[in-house]
Design a protein around this motif. Structure first.
Motif, mmCIF file in Angstrom:
data_model
loop_
_atom_site.group_PDB
_atom_site.id
_atom_site.type_symbol
_atom_site.label_atom_id
_atom_site.label_comp_id
_atom_site.label_asym_id
_atom_site.label_seq_id
_atom_site.Cartn_x
_atom_site.Cartn_y
_atom_site.Cartn_z
ATOM 1 N N THR A 151 90.939 35.759 -44.104
ATOM 2 C CA THR A 151 90.612 34.702 -43.135
ATOM 3 C C THR A 151 90.599 33.343 -43.823
ATOM 4 O O THR A 151 91.147 32.361 -43.299
ATOM 5 N N ALA A 152 89.993 33.271 -45.010
ATOM 6 C CA ALA A 152 89.932 32.004 -45.745
ATOM 7 C C ALA A 152 91.326 31.534 -46.156
ATOM 8 O O ALA A 152 91.628 30.337 -46.095
ATOM 9 N N ILE A 153 92.184 32.462 -46.559
ATOM 10 C CA ILE A 153 93.551 32.090 -46.949
ATOM 11 C C ILE A 153 94.311 31.559 -45.736
ATOM 12 O O ILE A 153 95.005 30.535 -45.821
ATOM 13 N N ALA A 154 94.193 32.230 -44.607
ATOM 14 C CA ALA A 154 94.862 31.752 -43.388
ATOM 15 C C ALA A 154 94.379 30.348 -43.037
ATOM 16 O O ALA A 154 95.188 29.464 -42.711
ATOM 17 N N ALA A 155 93.078 30.122 -43.105
ATOM 18 C CA ALA A 155 92.530 28.798 -42.795
ATOM 19 C C ALA A 155 93.069 27.748 -43.755
ATOM 20 O O ALA A 155 93.420 26.631 -43.344
ATOM 21 N N HIS A 156 93.160 28.087 -45.035
ATOM 22 C CA HIS A 156 93.703 27.152 -46.028
ATOM 23 C C HIS A 156 95.164 26.816 -45.709
ATOM 24 O O HIS A 156 95.555 25.645 -45.737
ATOM 25 N N LEU A 157 95.959 27.839 -45.417
ATOM 26 C CA LEU A 157 97.369 27.608 -45.087
ATOM 27 C C LEU A 157 97.508 26.744 -43.831
ATOM 28 O O LEU A 157 98.394 25.882 -43.761
ATOM 29 N N ASN A 158 96.632 26.970 -42.880
ATOM 30 C CA ASN A 158 96.726 26.246 -41.611
ATOM 31 C C ASN A 158 96.371 24.770 -41.742
ATOM 32 O O ASN A 158 96.729 23.971 -40.872
ATOM 33 N N ARG A 159 95.722 24.397 -42.827
ATOM 34 C CA ARG A 159 95.467 22.966 -43.066
ATOM 35 C C ARG A 159 96.761 22.226 -43.345
ATOM 36 O O ARG A 159 96.788 21.000 -43.357
ATOM 37 N N TYR B 61 98.742 30.606 -39.109
ATOM 38 C CA TYR B 61 98.562 31.996 -39.526
ATOM 39 C C TYR B 61 97.203 32.523 -39.098
ATOM 40 O O TYR B 61 96.237 31.771 -38.971
ATOM 41 N N GLU B 62 97.160 33.834 -38.897
ATOM 42 C CA GLU B 62 95.899 34.521 -38.638
ATOM 43 C C GLU B 62 95.693 35.540 -39.745
ATOM 44 O O GLU B 62 96.661 35.977 -40.385
ATOM 45 N N ALA B 63 94.456 35.932 -39.971
ATOM 46 C CA ALA B 63 94.130 36.850 -41.068
ATOM 47 C C ALA B 63 95.000 38.108 -41.097
ATOM 48 O O ALA B 63 95.423 38.524 -42.188
ATOM 49 N N PRO B 64 95.325 38.732 -39.956
ATOM 50 C CA PRO B 64 96.170 39.939 -40.028
ATOM 51 C C PRO B 64 97.576 39.688 -40.578
ATOM 52 O O PRO B 64 98.267 40.626 -40.958
#
Length: 150
Positions: A77-85, A90-93
């Motif tokens: 989830t944290a990686i997806a949030a970082h990428l989305n910045r 992206y979503e965690a799945p």
């Protein structure tokens, strides 16, 4: 009975030039030679304090068991949030955590390539990338940059 042997594909992969150079550099260091070893990407400094403390805390909290194959959900989830910045959605799945780029590429190549598939490899590239492609049955096709116009 035949002794255990590697597959034909695995046997065709040459020994790692990076590992050989790293071993040579470490042997020179052991002899007292002052060497700056840039071969394997191994840091030349101790583990940073925050990472060491986090590892100790994880052990103390018994967070040292197998995790889900795609990674710990909170990390995904944290990686997806970082990428989305950076403008993605992206979503965690859709995130899979690996130990590094080579492992991620190995997973991708073995999952996607069929024998003979060609893979463009932009040069310069890490020395093992063509081997990862060949090991998965693909054919690496190096693409060299065009010379700058005069």
């Amino acid at each position: 009975m035949n002794p255990l042997r590697p597959s034909v594909r695995a046997a065709a992969v040459p020994p790692s030039a990076t590992a050989a150079l790293d071993a040579q550099a470490k042997a020179l260091v052991a002899e007292g030679v002052d060497v700056v070893n840039l071969t394997s990407g191994e840091p030349a400094f101790p583990t940073v304090e925050p990472a060491a403390r986090a590892a100790e805390l994880a052990i103390a909290e018994d967070f040292s068991r197998y995790t889900p194959a795609a990674g710990v959900p909170a990390l995904r989830t944290a990686i997806a949030a970082h990428l989305n910045r950076h403008g993605t959605a992206y979503e965690a799945p859709q995130v899979v955590v690996t130990a590094g780029a080579k492992q991620a590429l190995h997973y991708a190549f073995t999952s996607l390539l069929d024998p003979g598939d060609e893979v463009l490899v932009p040069a310069p590239y890490w020395v093992s990338y063509p081997h990862l492609i060949a090991l998965a049955g693909g054919t690496p096709v190096p693409v060299r940059p065009a010379p700058a116009p005069a």
